[in-house]
Design an enzyme around this catalytic site. Structure first.
Site, PDB file in Angstrom:
ATOM      1  N   ALA A   1      -3.938   4.339  -1.634  1.00 49.57           N
ATOM      2  CA  ALA A   1      -4.878   4.896  -0.665  1.00 49.57           C
ATOM      3  C   ALA A   1      -5.494   6.213  -1.123  1.00 49.57           C
ATOM      4  CB  ALA A   1      -4.176   5.096   0.679  1.00 49.57           C
TER       5      ALA A   1
ATOM      6  N   PHE B   1       0.833  -1.203   0.000  1.00 55.25           N
ATOM      7  CA  PHE B   1       0.000   0.000   0.000  1.00 55.25           C
ATOM      8  C   PHE B   1       0.867   1.253   0.000  1.00 55.25           C
ATOM      9  CE2 PHE B   1      -2.028  -3.463   2.181  1.00 55.25           C
ATOM     10  CZ  PHE B   1      -3.330  -3.462   1.721  1.00 55.25           C
ATOM     11  N   CYS B   2       0.576   2.169  -0.913  1.00 55.60           N
ATOM     12  CA  CYS B   2       1.180   3.497  -0.880  1.00 55.60           C
ATOM     13  C   CYS B   2       0.118   4.477  -1.366  1.00 55.60           C
ATOM     14  CB  CYS B   2       2.472   3.570  -1.695  1.00 55.60           C
ATOM     15  SG  CYS B   2       2.327   3.466  -3.486  1.00 55.60           S
ATOM     16  N   GLY B   3       0.497   5.682  -1.693  1.00 56.37           N
ATOM     17  CA  GLY B   3      -0.491   6.673  -2.109  1.00 56.37           C
ATOM     18  C   GLY B   3      -1.216   6.290  -3.381  1.00 56.37           C
TER      19      GLY B   3
END
Length: 187
Positions: A114, A70-72
Site C-alpha cells: 500500500a 496486502f501490507c505496507g
C-alpha cells in the site's frame, strides 16, 4: 476448493495494507467476486507475518486456489505466506508483473504494498492476476509451459537437505528447451 473460475478469492492485510485491501475488495465485489476477508476490520488486522500465515494457510489447506495479501510493501506478507506449504507467492507493483506471476510462474498468492501501489493500479493488478491462468498468452511459444512447469515443480518439491547433501546442486536436473520467442509478445 474455491476456484477463481467461480470467482472466489481470499484476502488478508496488516494495518498498513488494510486501506488498499478494502479498495480492491470493493472493486472485486462490484465485479461479482465472492471475497473471503480474513481481516474484515482494522482491529482484526494482525502483524504482517500473521496476516501472511493466515492467507497462506487457506492455500496450503486447499480451501482456495488464489489469494491476495496486502501490507505496507508487500514484501513481509509475501515472505510469511510463502512459509506455508504449496504457497507460491509473488510481490507485484505493475499489471504486467501481476499477470506474469499468474501466467508464467503459476503463483497462487499476490502480495501488494500500500505504500507504493495506488488503489486503481491495485484493482487492475488483482484483475490481471485473478483472471488469468498458467500458460495464458503463451500458447504459441514452444516449450513455454513445460519450462515454467519444471520451475514450478522444482520449487514445489524442493528438498533443501537433499540439495545440501548433493553439494548445493539439484539431484535430478531435467531440462526443457524453449523455442524462439514468438514475435509480438510485449511481456
Amino acid at each position: 476448493m474455491k476456484m477463481t473460475k467461480d470467482r472466489h478469492v481470499v484476502v488478508s492485510a496488516d494495518f498498513a495494507g488494510y486501506p488498499l485491501k478494502e479498495a480492491v475488495k470493493a472493486h472485486l465485489q462490484a465485479r461479482g467476486w465472492s471475497v473471503t476477508d480474513l481481516t474484515p476490520t482494522l482491529d482484526d488486522a494482525p502483524m504482517y507475518q500473521r496476516a501472511g500465515f493466515m492467507v497462506g494457510a487457506k492455500i496450503a489447506e486447499g480451501e482456495f486456489e488464489k489469494a491476495l495479501a496486502f501490507c505496507g510493501t508487500g514484501m513481509g506478507i509475501h515472505v510469511a505466506a510463502s512459509k506455508c506449504p504449496h504457497v507460491h507467492a509473488a510481490v507485484a507493483e505493475t499489471v504486467p508483473a501481476a499477470l506474469r506471476a499468474s501466467t508464467a510462474n503459476n503463483c497462487n498468492v499476490l502480495a501488494m504494498g500500500a505504500f507504493y501501489t495506488a488503489p486503481r493500479l491495485a484493482m487492475a493488478m488483482a484483475d490481471a492476476f485473478l483472471e488469468s491462468s498458467f500458460g495464458d498468452g503463451y500458447e504459441n511459444w514452444r516449450g513455454f509451459a513445460e519450462y515454467h512447469q519444471l520451475g514450478f515443480d522444482e520449487c514445489e518439491n524442493f528438498d533443501y537437505e537433499a540439495y545440501k547433501a548433493n553439494g548445493f546442486e539439484l539431484v535430478d536436473k531435467p531440462t526443457v528447451t524453449m523455442g524462439p520467442e514468438p514475435s509480438g509478445l510485449a511481456y
